[in-house]
Motif scaffolding. Structure first.
Motif, short mmCIF file in Angstrom:
data_model
loop_
_atom_site.label_atom_id
_atom_site.label_comp_id
_atom_site.label_asym_id
_atom_site.label_seq_id
_atom_site.Cartn_x
_atom_site.Cartn_y
_atom_site.Cartn_z
N UNK A 296 0.83 -1.20 0.00
CA UNK A 296 0.00 0.00 0.00
C UNK A 296 0.87 1.25 0.00
N UNK A 297 1.92 1.24 0.80
CA UNK A 297 2.85 2.38 0.83
C UNK A 297 3.59 2.51 -0.50
N UNK A 298 4.00 1.36 -1.05
CA UNK A 298 4.73 1.37 -2.32
C UNK A 298 3.88 1.94 -3.43
N UNK A 299 2.63 1.49 -3.55
CA UNK A 299 1.76 1.97 -4.62
C UNK A 299 1.47 3.47 -4.47
N UNK A 300 1.25 3.92 -3.24
CA UNK A 300 1.00 5.35 -3.02
C UNK A 300 2.22 6.18 -3.39
N UNK A 301 3.38 5.76 -2.90
CA UNK A 301 4.61 6.50 -3.20
C UNK A 301 4.90 6.48 -4.70
N UNK A 302 4.69 5.35 -5.34
CA UNK A 302 5.01 5.20 -6.76
C UNK A 302 4.19 6.17 -7.62
N UNK A 303 2.91 6.31 -7.32
CA UNK A 303 2.08 7.21 -8.12
C UNK A 303 2.47 8.67 -7.92
N UNK A 304 2.76 9.04 -6.68
CA UNK A 304 3.22 10.40 -6.44
C UNK A 304 4.55 10.65 -7.14
N UNK A 305 5.44 9.67 -7.05
CA UNK A 305 6.74 9.79 -7.72
C UNK A 305 6.59 9.91 -9.22
N UNK A 306 5.67 9.12 -9.80
CA UNK A 306 5.47 9.15 -11.24
C UNK A 306 4.96 10.50 -11.72
N UNK A 307 3.99 11.06 -10.99
CA UNK A 307 3.42 12.36 -11.37
C UNK A 307 4.46 13.46 -11.22
N UNK A 308 5.22 13.43 -10.13
CA UNK A 308 6.25 14.45 -9.92
C UNK A 308 7.34 14.35 -10.99
N UNK A 309 7.70 13.13 -11.40
CA UNK A 309 8.70 12.96 -12.45
C UNK A 309 8.18 13.52 -13.78
N UNK A 310 6.92 13.23 -14.08
CA UNK A 310 6.31 13.74 -15.32
C UNK A 310 6.32 15.25 -15.35
N UNK A 311 5.95 15.87 -14.23
CA UNK A 311 5.92 17.33 -14.17
C UNK A 311 7.33 17.92 -14.25
N UNK A 312 8.30 17.26 -13.60
CA UNK A 312 9.68 17.77 -13.62
C UNK A 312 10.27 17.69 -15.03
N UNK A 313 10.00 16.59 -15.73
CA UNK A 313 10.53 16.45 -17.09
C UNK A 313 9.92 17.49 -18.02
N UNK A 314 8.61 17.75 -17.86
CA UNK A 314 7.96 18.79 -18.66
C UNK A 314 8.55 20.16 -18.35
N UNK A 315 8.83 20.42 -17.08
CA UNK A 315 9.43 21.70 -16.68
C UNK A 315 10.83 21.84 -17.26
N UNK A 316 11.60 20.75 -17.22
CA UNK A 316 12.98 20.80 -17.71
C UNK A 316 13.04 21.17 -19.18
N UNK A 317 12.07 20.68 -19.95
CA UNK A 317 12.07 20.97 -21.39
C UNK A 317 11.88 22.46 -21.65
N UNK A 318 11.21 23.17 -20.75
CA UNK A 318 10.99 24.61 -20.94
C UNK A 318 12.16 25.45 -20.46
N UNK A 319 13.06 24.85 -19.68
CA UNK A 319 14.15 25.63 -19.09
C UNK A 319 15.52 25.32 -19.69
#
Length: 393
Positions: free
Chosen positions: A50-73
């Protein structure tokens, strides 16, 4: 639970034959008692997935947002000269990487005009294989027979023989030289210095089947002989190897190859760039690639990792629910035929629970950033679970 007195069976001629058999017998009541212990253990085990699945989804969304941000900078920076105004920025640099040599300090070998060198070490050693079979009698007693067999062969690294069921007579010695990646001390791309971290990133982004080429040492270090094809061999006879013999092969990335680096400009070199909520970006590859291509590849790796962790979480959930429901099949196993049906039913229910709970946890994690999507997923998961149970009934 009892053990067979012939836990280690000697060969007919005395000593060990290379095979070991372990027999474990459990009475019906011992099996029932053991399965009941699985209930609290299974409940505790639920916390991990349960902890792994919760952490994994948060990590996945944050990674997606960070990669999108990096492309603009990202800043396109020339490699011929260092622009100090880009200090601390995410820069994209392309150019020809050059290095005079890579030195294997452990063995005293030098490979000229190389950026990176991989040393692959193999040892002729013992390996343990295991097979298990289980039999159950009419009274519900269970006998588990586990056989351990030993054979010799060439394997990378060192197999830990101290963990074998029968280590005596199957000892693997320490390896004189481990497999490792060796980087050049003085590598550059234009005016930029390529530090070991960036060179390792280049190795990670390289197509090893194409970019890395076989290398042959110019000489054999002490204790080794140089074989045809460039293999270093430590032992008496390559045609009749013995346990402890070692062979080393080298491959490398030659100097003069075009490379691309996407990282934070730090002085005259590169370092990790933190995008989003401290998401590290330090990418490199052999070839001339745009920032979009490198970041798309990173996003693909993140998506793959996300699905691997999702699968791992569901698998552990299945194991936990199977442990909680396990006593049911164990109690019924004394009835011929019914025990097998109960085991199948427990596995099916545990799988349904794992899928439903796993999907619901994933959807709840998405509520933070994708509320509409998560509500749709939760509804779909509940509908899936209800449909499966209805069809089974």
């Amino acid at each position: 639970m009892t053990f067979d007195p012939s836990l280690f069976e000697p060969s007919a001629g005395g000593g060990f034959s290379g095979a070991v058999t372990e027999v474990r017998r459990s009475s019906y009541f011992e099996r029932v008692g053991g399965s009941l212990l699985g209930i609290p253990l299974g409940i505790l085990l639920l916390i991990l997935p349960l902890s792994l699945l919760w952490f994994n989804e948060r990590r996945s969304v944050e990674a997606e947002q960070a990669i999108a941000e990096a492309l603009t900078k990202v800043v396109l920076a020339p490699s011929a000269a260092i622009d100090r105004r880009n200090e601390g920025q995410l820069v994209h640099v392309t150019g020809v990487a050059i290095a005079p040599a890579v030195v294997d300090a452990v063995l005293g070998l030098s490979f000229a005009n190389a950026l990176l060198v991989r040393r692959q070490a193999e040892m002729y050693q013992w390996v343990e294989t295991q097979s298990t079979r289980t039999a159950r009698d009419w009274a519900g007693n269970e006998t588990t027979t586990t056989s351990f067999a030993y054979k010799q062969g060439w394997y990378p690294g060192r197999i830990r023989s101290e963990q074998f069921k029968q280590g005596q007579g199957h000892e693997n010695p320490l390896l004189s030289a481990e497999s490792m990646l060796i980087t050049a001390d003085k590598a550059t791309v234009g005016a930029f210095r390529l530090d070991p971290r960036t060179l390792k990133a280049i190795a990670e982004g390289a197509n090893t089947g194409v970019d890395f080429v076989p290398l042959a040492p110019a000489k054999a270090p002490v204790g080794f002989t140089l074989q045809p094809g460039g293999t270093l061999y430590a032992g008496k006879s390559p045609t009749a190897p013995r346990v402890g013999d070692v062979r080393l092969t080298y491959s490398g990335l030659p100097s003069g190859r075009p490379v691309t680096v996407l990282a934070r400009q730090s002085g005259d070199g590169f370092a990790e760039y933190n995008a989003g909520r401290n998401y590290p970006i330090h990418l490199a590859a052999v070839g001339d690639y745009s920032p979009q291509v490198l970041l798309d590849k990173l996003a693909g790796s993140e998506a793959f990792l996300t699905w691997v962790l999702r699968l791992a979480g569901v698998v552990v959930l299945f194991i936990a629910f199977a442990m909680i429901l396990g006593p049911l099949s164990t109690v019924l196993s004394i009835i011929p035929g019914l025990g097998t049906l109960a085991e199948g039913a427990v596995a099916a229910v545990a799988l349904v629970l794992a899928l439903v709970v796993g999907i619901v946890v994933i959807a709840l994690a998405w509520l933070v950033v994708h509320p509409l999507v998560s509500l749709l997923v939760i509804g779909g998961a509940l509908a899936l679970g209800g449909t499966i149970l209805f069809l089974r009934q």
